[in-house]
Design an enzyme around this catalytic site. Structure first.
Site, mmCIF file in Angstrom:
data_model
loop_
_atom_site.group_PDB
_atom_site.id
_atom_site.type_symbol
_atom_site.label_atom_id
_atom_site.label_comp_id
_atom_site.label_asym_id
_atom_site.label_seq_id
_atom_site.Cartn_x
_atom_site.Cartn_y
_atom_site.Cartn_z
ATOM 1 N N HIS A 7 6.447 48.612 -11.234
ATOM 2 C CA HIS A 7 7.493 47.724 -10.744
ATOM 3 C C HIS A 7 7.848 46.726 -11.683
ATOM 4 O O HIS A 7 7.066 45.960 -12.057
ATOM 5 C CB HIS A 7 6.999 47.226 -9.405
ATOM 6 C CG HIS A 7 8.096 46.259 -8.679
ATOM 7 N ND1 HIS A 7 8.113 45.043 -8.477
ATOM 8 C CD2 HIS A 7 9.595 46.843 -8.499
ATOM 9 C CE1 HIS A 7 9.162 44.463 -7.530
ATOM 10 N NE2 HIS A 7 10.030 45.526 -7.765
ATOM 11 N N ARG A 8 8.989 46.940 -12.267
ATOM 12 C CA ARG A 8 9.565 45.862 -13.314
ATOM 13 C C ARG A 8 8.490 46.070 -14.561
ATOM 14 O O ARG A 8 8.230 45.018 -15.109
ATOM 15 C CB ARG A 8 9.909 44.650 -12.785
ATOM 16 C CG ARG A 8 10.671 44.497 -11.648
ATOM 17 C CD ARG A 8 11.001 43.181 -11.207
ATOM 18 N NE ARG A 8 11.307 42.863 -9.823
ATOM 19 C CZ ARG A 8 11.161 41.674 -9.009
ATOM 20 N NH1 ARG A 8 11.124 40.535 -9.721
ATOM 21 N NH2 ARG A 8 11.668 41.890 -7.711
ATOM 22 N N GLU A 34 9.786 51.539 -12.995
ATOM 23 C CA GLU A 34 11.145 50.963 -12.380
ATOM 24 C C GLU A 34 11.460 49.814 -12.954
ATOM 25 O O GLU A 34 10.853 48.919 -13.645
ATOM 26 C CB GLU A 34 10.585 50.612 -10.854
ATOM 27 C CG GLU A 34 11.591 50.183 -9.839
ATOM 28 C CD GLU A 34 12.382 48.807 -9.707
ATOM 29 O OE1 GLU A 34 13.164 48.773 -9.395
ATOM 30 O OE2 GLU A 34 11.611 47.980 -10.569
ATOM 31 N N ASP A 36 15.623 47.162 -13.601
ATOM 32 C CA ASP A 36 16.761 46.655 -12.943
ATOM 33 C C ASP A 36 17.830 46.381 -13.695
ATOM 34 O O ASP A 36 17.344 46.007 -14.959
ATOM 35 C CB ASP A 36 16.541 45.424 -12.049
ATOM 36 C CG ASP A 36 15.383 45.528 -11.267
ATOM 37 O OD1 ASP A 36 15.585 45.987 -10.014
ATOM 38 O OD2 ASP A 36 14.420 45.035 -11.492
ATOM 39 N N HIS A 49 16.169 41.537 -13.575
ATOM 40 C CA HIS A 49 16.137 41.656 -12.006
ATOM 41 C C HIS A 49 17.402 40.874 -11.507
ATOM 42 O O HIS A 49 18.191 41.359 -10.651
ATOM 43 C CB HIS A 49 14.658 41.208 -11.557
ATOM 44 C CG HIS A 49 14.957 41.438 -9.953
ATOM 45 N ND1 HIS A 49 15.406 40.136 -9.124
ATOM 46 C CD2 HIS A 49 14.692 42.512 -9.236
ATOM 47 C CE1 HIS A 49 15.093 40.605 -8.060
ATOM 48 N NE2 HIS A 49 14.592 41.785 -7.848
ATOM 49 N N GLU A 109 17.261 50.706 -11.233
ATOM 50 C CA GLU A 109 17.766 50.453 -10.196
ATOM 51 C C GLU A 109 19.160 49.549 -10.636
ATOM 52 O O GLU A 109 19.186 48.678 -11.382
ATOM 53 C CB GLU A 109 16.832 49.218 -9.444
ATOM 54 C CG GLU A 109 17.609 48.844 -8.124
ATOM 55 C CD GLU A 109 17.160 47.753 -7.296
ATOM 56 O OE1 GLU A 109 15.766 47.409 -7.308
ATOM 57 O OE2 GLU A 109 17.559 47.133 -6.383
ATOM 58 N N LYS A 111 21.651 46.899 -9.850
ATOM 59 C CA LYS A 111 21.468 45.684 -8.715
ATOM 60 C C LYS A 111 22.727 45.612 -8.203
ATOM 61 O O LYS A 111 23.991 45.733 -8.439
ATOM 62 C CB LYS A 111 21.266 44.510 -9.665
ATOM 63 C CG LYS A 111 19.762 44.411 -10.109
ATOM 64 C CD LYS A 111 18.898 44.832 -9.353
ATOM 65 C CE LYS A 111 18.260 43.751 -8.105
ATOM 66 N NZ LYS A 111 17.345 44.575 -7.324
ATOM 67 N N ASP A 229 3.343 46.498 -8.458
ATOM 68 C CA ASP A 229 3.081 45.605 -9.637
ATOM 69 C C ASP A 229 1.940 45.799 -10.290
ATOM 70 O O ASP A 229 1.705 45.218 -11.421
ATOM 71 C CB ASP A 229 2.927 44.135 -9.248
ATOM 72 C CG ASP A 229 4.390 43.620 -8.578
ATOM 73 O OD1 ASP A 229 5.503 44.285 -8.660
ATOM 74 O OD2 ASP A 229 4.443 42.589 -7.784
HETATM 75 O O1 G3P Z 1 12.879 49.650 -6.010
HETATM 76 C C1 G3P Z 1 11.820 48.808 -5.375
HETATM 77 C C2 G3P Z 1 12.322 47.459 -5.607
HETATM 78 O O2 G3P Z 1 12.578 47.246 -7.087
HETATM 79 C C3 G3P Z 1 13.175 46.728 -4.879
HETATM 80 O O3 G3P Z 1 13.448 45.515 -4.974
HETATM 81 O O4 G3P Z 1 14.195 43.191 -5.342
HETATM 82 O O5 G3P Z 1 12.083 44.374 -6.438
HETATM 83 O O6 G3P Z 1 14.404 45.031 -7.038
HETATM 84 P P1 G3P Z 1 13.561 44.537 -6.082
HETATM 85 CA CA CA Z 2 13.930 46.675 -8.655
#
Ligand code: G3P
Ligand code: CA
Length: 241
Positions: A7-8, A34, A36, A49, A109, A111, A229
């Site tokens: 995640h990120r 993943e 953003d 993000h 992703e 946004k 994470d």
């Molecule tokens: O893809 C799942 C998650 O990344 C979505 O929430 O706010 O972390 O971008 P956020």
């Molecule tokens: Ca995300």
């Protein structure tokens, strides 16, 4: 086996959405990354993000109000720990370069906050195609119009529907909006949803699983990916516990 997506990047150990965070995810043997995306004033696809710079850089204000040159002057690492001083906001291209040649998945992703970026879907798809790694990529968004648009632009690009609360009959919605995957918040995951999705060949990618007990429970379900994470910890649970 369920895959682990960072995640990120490996956000639990590095400043989120930076190259060092993505490299960290690779070192931890994550199956995917993943990230953003937002657009700069001059139309570059920036990995970040938030739509503003305030939390994760030493800049202030909206990304959309700065051009690439200005954004690249900013520090995106020191806010997390001074040992990461010098990390920059990455361009999507830089991450595509990193992923190309690996067998990792890349979840981009788009946004959807208070700001919408006209044309962002087209720019992202064009860039992914330029690197020739479409098979590794899935575009997700809480903005379901962006997912529709992505399929209109290229109906072979994979898309995934992000949602926060429980949806009523999400698999009917999947058919209408023609996405390849559902992204339920892990709190709303259940066996019935997973079974129905698997029957219909719809992937389930759940987010954001950061506690070992949750990962152990989710391991019992046959889902495509867990977004976390802490890719090293979740990977270890999936493979060994
Ligand atoms: O893809 C799942 C998650 O990344 C979505 O929430 O706010 O972390 O971008 P956020
Ligand atoms: Ca995300």
């Amino acid at each position: 086996m369920t895959k682990v997506w960072a995640h990120r990047g490996a956000k639990g150990y590095y400043p989120e959405n930076t190259l060092i965070s993505f490299e960290g995810a690779i070192k931890q043997k994550a199956d995917g990354i993943e990230l953003d995306v937002q657009l700069s004033k001059d139309g570059y696809i920036m990995v970040c993000h938030d739509e503003t710079l305030n939390r994760t850089t030493n800049g202030k204000g909206f990304i959309k109000n700065y051009n690439l040159y200005e954004l690249k002057q900013l520090d995106a690492g020191a806010w997390y720990d001074k040992k990461f001083k010098g990390e920059k906001l990455p361009l999507l291209d830089e991450v595509l370069e990193l992923i190309k040649g690996t067998n990792m998945d890349l979840n981009i992703e788009i946004k959807a906050g208070s700001i919408f970026y006209p044309g962002i879907e087209e720019k992202v798809i064009k860039m992914v195609n330029k690197f020739g790694i479409k098979e590794q990529v899935i575009i997700s968004s809480f903005d379901h119009y962006a997912l529709l648009k992505a399929k209109e632009i290229d109906n072979t690009i994979k898309t995934g529907l992000l949602y926060m609360e429980s949806l009523y009959k999400p698999l009917k919605y999947v058919k209408t909006i023609k996405v390849n995957a559902l992204y339920p918040n892990y709190i709303t995951l259940n066996k019935e949803l997973v079974e129905e999705a698997n029957e219909l060949n719809v992937d389930i990618n759940t987010y954001t699983v950061n506690h070992e007990d949750d990962a152990k429970l989710i391991k019992q379900l046959d889902i495509n990916a867990i977004i976390t994470d802490y890719p090293d910890i979740v990977k270890n649970i999936l493979e060994n516990n």
